[in-house]
Write a protein that holds these residues in place. Structure first.
Motif: not given
Length: 450
Positions: A201-203, A207-208, A227-233, A251-254
């Motif tokens: 699932v994305t948020q 960028t999570a 479990r979560k992971m955060v990718l670059p913004a 807002i971040l690049p989702q």
């Protein structure tokens, strides 16, 4: 109560090294015979949905194809309509069922807003095995589950909700935070082995990414193991600057569109204003995420204009470090399975109304792109968001089927003064012929049907 284990992983420490390499060298090689998009056609589209009070605030977004195990003509297409709930169609795009976006089964309920959908096959529930449509609910920051009647399109009610009560919010600590709407967004099912079903699932607005395991809870379906992971913004560029993709304030690049190769556990994730990523599941299990391809304006510095609510270039003449196949937003992603490790990755390039195709294995070499032209009363596909594809013969689509969102829906029978969307069906055989791709409809290609 189900015990939930939550692990948060961050990529911040590896972003600079990863992306400096990614933009210094093209992520994918250009095909030897690179040319403009091919053109394929559709004459099969679902009834129009209107995003207004009269239309039930129904705005189409994402489709999923359920393949009947024995009688392919009974396969169905399930789509999300946001505040308008879900729609179920047969293979002639006739509406079979309209499910409203009801309140979630919780002690602090809100009416649902269904964003993305995918299919989980052979899920155990209450002592039997069934197939399930898994749906992300933005207004409740959770997943919803709908059992699929084995009769498919012949069933009186193809879908029945089987969501367990009081499931944990996926990305937020409480209802007040959920109401800010940075909630569950894109979704894909991952079934690494028989008896195990997960959702990715994305948020919205971040960028999570998260994964959860789908489990039985009191005779219904819920989830555990968040479990979560955060990718670059932000992204370092070869000229020494850092690129921040322009977004609305706060807002971040989702990410939205996601798909999992069920054979390898590789996740493909579309970061809408950045490009297409590839990473290994489970999250944090090893190997660095890789940017497979970049949007055309990757690296071009923009600023947000509050008056127009648009991003405008700081320097209109500046060049960037973008690719040639994806024009933001990058949206729907799905997989057409071939034999062995082969197949194709199909990605919606919403900004120019095209679809890019990549090899599934190796370095995901690009295979070309196409656009969809409407014929015999159907309109052209514009602004596609979600998409779904299957290699299985379904009904008259003997070489497989692609279903794609279309916005805006146009045509002589469409009210141009209302926000109109729908979905169109495209033969994979026509796509394959246009791009010289392979067709292989054997069930064994797709691990979900073994």
């Amino acid at each position: 109560m189900t015990r939930i284990r939550k692990t948060t992983l961050s990529l911040g420490t590896i972003a600079v090294t990863l992306l400096a390499t990614a933009v210094a060298t093209p992520a994918t090689a250009t095909p030897p015979a690179h040319r403009g998009p091919a053109v394929v056609t559709t004459d099969n589209e679902t009834p129009v949905l209107y995003d207004d009070e009269e239309g039930g605030n129904a705005s189409g977004d994402d489709p999923a194809i359920w393949v009947h195990p024995e009688e392919s003509r009974r396969s169905i297409v399930v789509v999300t309509a946001k505040e308008g709930g879900l729609r179920v169609y047969d293979l002639r795009s006739r509406e079979l069922q309209a499910l409203p976006a009801t309140e979630a089964p919780r002690t602090d309920p809100a009416r649902g807003r269904y964003n993305n959908v995918d299919i989980a096959y052979d899920v155990r529930l209450a002592g039997r095995t069934l197939d399930v449509a898994v749906v992300s609910d933005r207004y409740n920051d959770q997943l919803r589950f709908f059992a699929i009647d084995p009769a498919g399109s012949a069933a009186r009610t193809p879908l029945v909700e089987v969501t367990a009560a009081d499931q944990r919010f996926l990305f937020n600590p409480d209802r007040a935070a959920v109401d800010e709407e940075h909630t569950a967004y894109g979704l894909a099912v991952w079934q690494p082995r028989r008896g195990e079903t997960y959702a990715v699932v994305t948020q919205e607005g971040t960028t999570a990414l998260a994964t959860v395991r789908i489990v039985e809870v009191g005779g219904k379906l819920g989830y555990t193991d968040i479990r979560k992971m955060v990718l670059p913004a932000s992204f370092p560029l070869p000229d020494g600057s850092t690129w921040f993709p322009c977004e609305e304030p706060g807002i971040l690049p989702q990410f939205e569109g996601v798909a999992v190769d069920q054979r390898s556990g590789v996740l493909y994730a579309a970061q809408e204003d950045v490009g297409l990523w590839r990473l290994q599941l489970p999250l944090g299990s090893g190997g660095r995420p890789e940017l497979v391809d970049r949007v055309t304006d990757f690296g071009i510095h923009d600023v947000y204009d509050e008056a127009t609510e648009e991003c405008v270039p700081v320097d209109p003449d500046a060049g960037g470090y973008g690719g040639t196949r994806l024009t933001a937003d990058v949206e729907g992603v799905d997989i057409y399975y071939g034999p062995g490790a082969t197949g194709y990755l199909i990605v919606s390039s919403q900004g120019d109304d095209t679809f890019a195709v990549y090899d599934l294995h190796g370095r995901n070499r690009p295979q070309g792109s196409f656009r969809v032209r409407g014929v015999r009363g159907a309109d052209d596909i514009n602004g596609s968001d979600g998409l779904a594809v299957t290699n299985r013969p379904v009904g008259g689509y003997r070489h497989g089927l692609l279903v794609t969102h279309d916005e805006p829906e146009t045509g002589p029978d469409v009210d141009a003064d209302r926000d109109a969307t729908n979905f169109s069906y495209v033969s994979w055989g026509e796509i394959a012929a246009a791009l010289n791709l392979k067709v292989d409809t054997r069930a064994g290609n797709d691990p979900r049907f073994r």
